[in-house]
Scaffold this motif. Sequence first.
Motif, PDB file in Angstrom:
ATOM      1  N   VAL A 177       0.836  -1.204   0.000  1.00  0.00           N
ATOM      2  CA  VAL A 177       0.000   0.000   0.000  1.00  0.00           C
ATOM      3  C   VAL A 177       0.869   1.252   0.000  1.00  0.00           C
ATOM      4  O   VAL A 177       0.605   2.203  -0.739  1.00  0.00           O
ATOM      5  CB  VAL A 177      -0.965  -0.003   1.202  1.00  0.00           C
ATOM      6  N   VAL A 178       1.928   1.256   0.796  1.00  0.00           N
ATOM      7  CA  VAL A 178       2.856   2.385   0.799  1.00  0.00           C
ATOM      8  C   VAL A 178       3.451   2.584  -0.597  1.00  0.00           C
ATOM      9  O   VAL A 178       3.549   3.717  -1.089  1.00  0.00           O
ATOM     10  CB  VAL A 178       3.979   2.175   1.835  1.00  0.00           C
ATOM     11  N   GLN A 179       3.821   1.494  -1.233  1.00  0.00           N
ATOM     12  CA  GLN A 179       4.375   1.584  -2.590  1.00  0.00           C
ATOM     13  C   GLN A 179       3.352   2.196  -3.553  1.00  0.00           C
ATOM     14  O   GLN A 179       3.708   3.019  -4.408  1.00  0.00           O
ATOM     15  CB  GLN A 179       4.800   0.208  -3.082  1.00  0.00           C
ATOM     16  N   ARG A 180       2.099   1.810  -3.419  1.00  0.00           N
ATOM     17  CA  ARG A 180       1.054   2.362  -4.291  1.00  0.00           C
ATOM     18  C   ARG A 180       0.950   3.878  -4.154  1.00  0.00           C
ATOM     19  O   ARG A 180       0.778   4.589  -5.140  1.00  0.00           O
ATOM     20  CB  ARG A 180      -0.305   1.733  -3.951  1.00  0.00           C
ATOM     21  N   TYR A 181       1.027   4.366  -2.915  1.00  0.00           N
ATOM     22  CA  TYR A 181       0.809   5.784  -2.670  1.00  0.00           C
ATOM     23  C   TYR A 181       2.083   6.611  -2.779  1.00  0.00           C
ATOM     24  O   TYR A 181       2.027   7.777  -3.191  1.00  0.00           O
ATOM     25  CB  TYR A 181       0.198   5.987  -1.280  1.00  0.00           C
ATOM     26  N   CYS A 182       3.211   6.037  -2.384  1.00  0.00           N
ATOM     27  CA  CYS A 182       4.437   6.833  -2.240  1.00  0.00           C
ATOM     28  C   CYS A 182       5.571   6.397  -3.165  1.00  0.00           C
ATOM     29  O   CYS A 182       6.610   7.058  -3.206  1.00  0.00           O
ATOM     30  CB  CYS A 182       4.941   6.762  -0.793  1.00  0.00           C
ATOM     31  N   GLY A 183       5.406   5.273  -3.857  1.00  0.00           N
ATOM     32  CA  GLY A 183       6.447   4.801  -4.748  1.00  0.00           C
ATOM     33  C   GLY A 183       7.334   3.746  -4.107  1.00  0.00           C
ATOM     34  O   GLY A 183       7.405   3.612  -2.881  1.00  0.00           O
ATOM     35  N   GLU A 184       8.028   3.015  -4.956  1.00  0.00           N
ATOM     36  CA  GLU A 184       8.841   1.892  -4.488  1.00  0.00           C
ATOM     37  C   GLU A 184      10.000   2.342  -3.605  1.00  0.00           C
ATOM     38  O   GLU A 184      10.333   1.674  -2.614  1.00  0.00           O
ATOM     39  CB  GLU A 184       9.379   1.103  -5.687  1.00  0.00           C
ATOM     40  N   GLU A 185      10.614   3.453  -3.932  1.00  0.00           N
ATOM     41  CA  GLU A 185      11.774   3.906  -3.156  1.00  0.00           C
ATOM     42  C   GLU A 185      11.393   4.158  -1.694  1.00  0.00           C
ATOM     43  O   GLU A 185      12.100   3.739  -0.766  1.00  0.00           O
ATOM     44  CB  GLU A 185      12.361   5.172  -3.773  1.00  0.00           C
ATOM     45  N   VAL A 186      10.277   4.819  -1.489  1.00  0.00           N
ATOM     46  CA  VAL A 186       9.822   5.103  -0.129  1.00  0.00           C
ATOM     47  C   VAL A 186       9.424   3.815   0.580  1.00  0.00           C
ATOM     48  O   VAL A 186       9.736   3.616   1.761  1.00  0.00           O
ATOM     49  CB  VAL A 186       8.648   6.107  -0.150  1.00  0.00           C
ATOM     50  N   ALA A 187       8.742   2.912  -0.130  1.00  0.00           N
ATOM     51  CA  ALA A 187       8.330   1.650   0.474  1.00  0.00           C
ATOM     52  C   ALA A 187       9.537   0.811   0.883  1.00  0.00           C
ATOM     53  O   ALA A 187       9.555   0.210   1.966  1.00  0.00           O
ATOM     54  CB  ALA A 187       7.447   0.871  -0.494  1.00  0.00           C
ATOM     55  N   ARG A 188      10.557   0.781   0.038  1.00  0.00           N
ATOM     56  CA  ARG A 188      11.768   0.023   0.386  1.00  0.00           C
ATOM     57  C   ARG A 188      12.495   0.661   1.565  1.00  0.00           C
ATOM     58  O   ARG A 188      13.031  -0.051   2.432  1.00  0.00           O
ATOM     59  CB  ARG A 188      12.692  -0.064  -0.835  1.00  0.00           C
ATOM     60  N   ALA A 189      12.512   1.977   1.608  1.00  0.00           N
ATOM     61  CA  ALA A 189      13.151   2.660   2.734  1.00  0.00           C
ATOM     62  C   ALA A 189      12.401   2.379   4.038  1.00  0.00           C
ATOM     63  O   ALA A 189      13.007   2.254   5.108  1.00  0.00           O
ATOM     64  CB  ALA A 189      13.209   4.160   2.468  1.00  0.00           C
ATOM     65  N   THR A 190      11.079   2.267   3.943  1.00  0.00           N
ATOM     66  CA  THR A 190      10.275   1.934   5.121  1.00  0.00           C
ATOM     67  C   THR A 190      10.606   0.534   5.616  1.00  0.00           C
ATOM     68  O   THR A 190      10.805   0.315   6.817  1.00  0.00           O
ATOM     69  CB  THR A 190       8.777   2.039   4.783  1.00  0.00           C
ATOM     70  N   ALA A 191      10.672  -0.418   4.696  1.00  0.00           N
ATOM     71  CA  ALA A 191      11.022  -1.788   5.076  1.00  0.00           C
ATOM     72  C   ALA A 191      12.420  -1.844   5.684  1.00  0.00           C
ATOM     73  O   ALA A 191      12.648  -2.540   6.680  1.00  0.00           O
ATOM     74  CB  ALA A 191      10.930  -2.707   3.853  1.00  0.00           C
ATOM     75  N   ARG A 192      13.344  -1.101   5.099  1.00  0.00           N
ATOM     76  CA  ARG A 192      14.720  -1.082   5.617  1.00  0.00           C
ATOM     77  C   ARG A 192      14.757  -0.501   7.022  1.00  0.00           C
ATOM     78  O   ARG A 192      15.453  -1.015   7.905  1.00  0.00           O
ATOM     79  CB  ARG A 192      15.621  -0.287   4.680  1.00  0.00           C
ATOM     80  N   HIS A 193      13.995   0.566   7.251  1.00  0.00           N
ATOM     81  CA  HIS A 193      13.948   1.161   8.584  1.00  0.00           C
ATOM     82  C   HIS A 193      13.438   0.139   9.607  1.00  0.00           C
ATOM     83  O   HIS A 193      13.918   0.091  10.743  1.00  0.00           O
ATOM     84  CB  HIS A 193      13.049   2.387   8.584  1.00  0.00           C
ATOM     85  N   MET A 194      12.488  -0.677   9.198  1.00  0.00           N
ATOM     86  CA  MET A 194      11.915  -1.691  10.088  1.00  0.00           C
ATOM     87  C   MET A 194      12.786  -2.947  10.172  1.00  0.00           C
ATOM     88  O   MET A 194      12.478  -3.851  10.950  1.00  0.00           O
ATOM     89  CB  MET A 194      10.519  -2.077   9.599  1.00  0.00           C
ATOM     90  N   GLU A 195      13.833  -2.988   9.342  1.00  0.00           N
ATOM     91  CA  GLU A 195      14.660  -4.197   9.221  1.00  0.00           C
ATOM     92  C   GLU A 195      13.786  -5.408   8.890  1.00  0.00           C
ATOM     93  O   GLU A 195      13.875  -6.478   9.493  1.00  0.00           O
ATOM     94  CB  GLU A 195      15.494  -4.430  10.486  1.00  0.00           C
TER      95      GLU A 195
END
Length: 212
Positions: A177-195
């Motif tokens: 859902v984050v990727q849909r709204y904010c793009g893949e780069e932001v979604a990947r950065a979110t996942a990375r932040h969460m490890e």
Amino acid sequence: MERKRVGIVIFDDVEVLDFCGPFEVFSVTRINTERRREEPSPFEVVLVAEHDKTIVTTGGMRVLPDTTFAQCPPLDILLVPGGWGTRKEMHNPALLSFVTERAAQVETLTSVCTGALVLGNAGLLDGLRATTHWRSLDWMQELFPKVTVDSVSQVVEQGKVLTSAGISAGIDMALIVVQRYCGEEVARATARHMEYPFPESSVRRVPLLPTT
């Protein structure tokens, strides 16, 4: 981007990670990760319950909702989690009415685990592919013959409707859902932040055991 409001339904005996996992994803998302402490998430998350009282989750965690069905503000995204409580809640007229009404208004409708049974009982999955916790796949197909139950996908996307497999799969769904709204780069950065591993494919992370 315009801030989006996510409503997460909670109820007694809701599975903790079903709603806390997506809550974490949406709350830690940042458009600019270098300004994590200065800028808010592009998602505002509210916990919604039938009544303004403490919810007791599976395992005994106590949670206070932010708002009630009657007082809930407009939503952009609605998420229905699962857990043992869905056995009762899928027949709760108040919840079914709220979900049905809001499903017609939101941009994105999602479920985690057996939250799909609530959507199914509201008729919101008819004619769609959908998934749920692996233990409930056969039950879901029996209950909702108009739904094509998907046993191989971690997250099933059907237009504005997303359903996910059990418990931790809600994190994958929220990242999509984050990727849909904010793009893949932001979604990947979110996942990375969460490890947490970014969902590279929709294939179910834990394959079903063979039946023979």
